[in-house]
Each structure stands twice: as structure tokens, then as C-alpha cells.
Design a protein around this motif. Sequence first.
Motif, PDB file in Angstrom:
ATOM      1  N   ARG A  19     -13.118  30.357 -13.849  1.00  0.00           N
ATOM      2  CA  ARG A  19     -12.836  31.651 -13.789  1.00  0.00           C
ATOM      3  C   ARG A  19     -14.084  32.370 -14.537  1.00  0.00           C
ATOM      4  O   ARG A  19     -14.323  33.330 -13.869  1.00  0.00           O
ATOM      5  N   GLN A  20     -14.834  31.612 -15.181  1.00  0.00           N
ATOM      6  CA  GLN A  20     -16.122  31.942 -15.767  1.00  0.00           C
ATOM      7  C   GLN A  20     -17.000  32.017 -14.198  1.00  0.00           C
ATOM      8  O   GLN A  20     -18.070  33.180 -14.469  1.00  0.00           O
ATOM      9  N   THR A  21     -17.047  31.179 -13.554  1.00  0.00           N
ATOM     10  CA  THR A  21     -17.931  31.197 -12.283  1.00  0.00           C
ATOM     11  C   THR A  21     -17.457  32.260 -11.552  1.00  0.00           C
ATOM     12  O   THR A  21     -18.252  33.066 -10.930  1.00  0.00           O
ATOM     13  N   GLU A  22     -16.362  32.529 -11.485  1.00  0.00           N
ATOM     14  CA  GLU A  22     -15.743  33.686 -10.278  1.00  0.00           C
ATOM     15  C   GLU A  22     -16.069  34.957 -10.992  1.00  0.00           C
ATOM     16  O   GLU A  22     -16.374  35.903 -10.115  1.00  0.00           O
ATOM     17  N   LEU A  23     -16.071  35.359 -12.129  1.00  0.00           N
ATOM     18  CA  LEU A  23     -16.453  36.362 -12.911  1.00  0.00           C
ATOM     19  C   LEU A  23     -18.018  36.631 -12.802  1.00  0.00           C
ATOM     20  O   LEU A  23     -18.279  37.910 -12.547  1.00  0.00           O
ATOM     21  N   ASP A  25     -19.904  35.426 -10.290  1.00  0.00           N
ATOM     22  CA  ASP A  25     -20.096  36.004  -8.887  1.00  0.00           C
ATOM     23  C   ASP A  25     -19.528  37.402  -8.595  1.00  0.00           C
ATOM     24  O   ASP A  25     -20.240  38.123  -8.027  1.00  0.00           O
ATOM     25  N   SER A  26     -18.521  37.693  -9.326  1.00  0.00           N
ATOM     26  CA  SER A  26     -17.893  39.087  -8.981  1.00  0.00           C
ATOM     27  C   SER A  26     -19.010  40.114  -9.557  1.00  0.00           C
ATOM     28  O   SER A  26     -19.276  41.342  -8.960  1.00  0.00           O
ATOM     29  N   GLN A  27     -19.505  39.883 -11.085  1.00  0.00           N
ATOM     30  CA  GLN A  27     -20.369  40.805 -11.607  1.00  0.00           C
ATOM     31  C   GLN A  27     -21.664  40.836 -10.692  1.00  0.00           C
ATOM     32  O   GLN A  27     -22.568  41.620 -10.463  1.00  0.00           O
ATOM     33  N   ASN A  28     -22.181  39.775  -9.969  1.00  0.00           N
ATOM     34  CA  ASN A  28     -23.527  39.654  -9.456  1.00  0.00           C
ATOM     35  C   ASN A  28     -23.056  40.503  -8.035  1.00  0.00           C
ATOM     36  O   ASN A  28     -24.038  41.296  -7.931  1.00  0.00           O
ATOM     37  N   LEU A  34     -24.308  43.357  -2.716  1.00  0.00           N
ATOM     38  CA  LEU A  34     -24.227  42.569  -1.974  1.00  0.00           C
ATOM     39  C   LEU A  34     -22.914  41.359  -2.010  1.00  0.00           C
ATOM     40  O   LEU A  34     -22.953  41.035  -3.009  1.00  0.00           O
ATOM     41  N   ARG A  35     -22.374  41.245  -0.947  1.00  0.00           N
ATOM     42  CA  ARG A  35     -21.090  40.274  -0.844  1.00  0.00           C
ATOM     43  C   ARG A  35     -21.740  38.814  -0.823  1.00  0.00           C
ATOM     44  O   ARG A  35     -21.239  38.184  -1.561  1.00  0.00           O
ATOM     45  N   VAL A  36     -22.735  38.744  -0.107  1.00  0.00           N
ATOM     46  CA  VAL A  36     -23.262  37.332   0.058  1.00  0.00           C
ATOM     47  C   VAL A  36     -24.742  37.599  -0.325  1.00  0.00           C
ATOM     48  O   VAL A  36     -25.782  38.150   0.119  1.00  0.00           O
ATOM     49  N   SER A  37     -25.044  37.008  -1.487  1.00  0.00           N
ATOM     50  CA  SER A  37     -26.611  37.020  -1.794  1.00  0.00           C
ATOM     51  C   SER A  37     -27.305  35.675  -1.484  1.00  0.00           C
ATOM     52  O   SER A  37     -28.446  35.873  -1.465  1.00  0.00           O
TER      53      SER A  37
END
Length: 142
Positions: A19-23, A25-28, A34-37
Motif C-alpha cells: 500500500r505504501q508503494t501504491e501510495l 506511485d499515486s503521489q508521483n 504523468l500516468r506513466v513515468s
Amino acid sequence: MRIATSNAYDAQVDAIQRRQTELYDSQNQLTTGLRVSKASDDPAAAARAERALASIGRTEATQRAVEASSTAMSLTESALSDANDLLQQAREAVLATGNATYGDDERADMARQIRAIRSQLLGVANRADAARTGQLVFEHKN
């Protein structure tokens, strides 16, 4: 019991890390817009984005070519209009020389006027454009 508690604890830690990784990614995605960095985030989306960028480049190149063609056409229309006006003046001068009341002096003046019109017409024919700069196509010979 210890094994079950340890497994439950490890499962919860793994879930929190996911969940921290997903968070992250969402914050990024929110901060960069950009949806795809990275291409590895979503290879299919990255390929579509690359094709879209190539398409935009081709479209911009085509637009520049259309604008250059439009400019060339405008210059050509202007030159044709000027040439038409000069040819009309030459026609009127030639018709005027047929006047029986004109003497040699008047006919000589008309001849000079027609030569001047010819020089102007050659100038129109030799106008520079984007494709041909400073290059004479027609020469003025007496």
C-alpha cells in the motif's frame, strides 16, 4: 500458535509495504501529471505515447509544409497579377501606336514605354521566392 502469529504479522507488513508503494506511485502521478513515468510502469501505454509523439511530429512537419506552400502560392498569385497588369499596359500601348495621327516622336515614346514595360515584366518573372533566391530565370537582352 507462534507460527500463525508470525505469518499474520508478515502478511500485514507485506500489505502495508504494497500500500505504501501504491501510495508513492499515486503521489508521483499526481505531482508529475504523468500516468506513466517510466516505460516499465506500463509498456503498452509507453508505446502508445511514443506513437502519439511521432504522429504529432509528422503533423507539425506537414503543417509547416502546408504553410510554405501557401506562402509560395500567394507570391505566385501576386506575380501573376502584376504580370497581367503589365501585359494590359503593353497591349494598350501597342493599340495606341496604331493611331494614324501619331508621328515618329509619339511612336518612339510608345516604343520606350513598351521597353520599360518589358523590363518590368522581366523583373516580375525573376522575383525571388523561397525556392529560388537571387537566381535569374529570364535575362534582359536587347
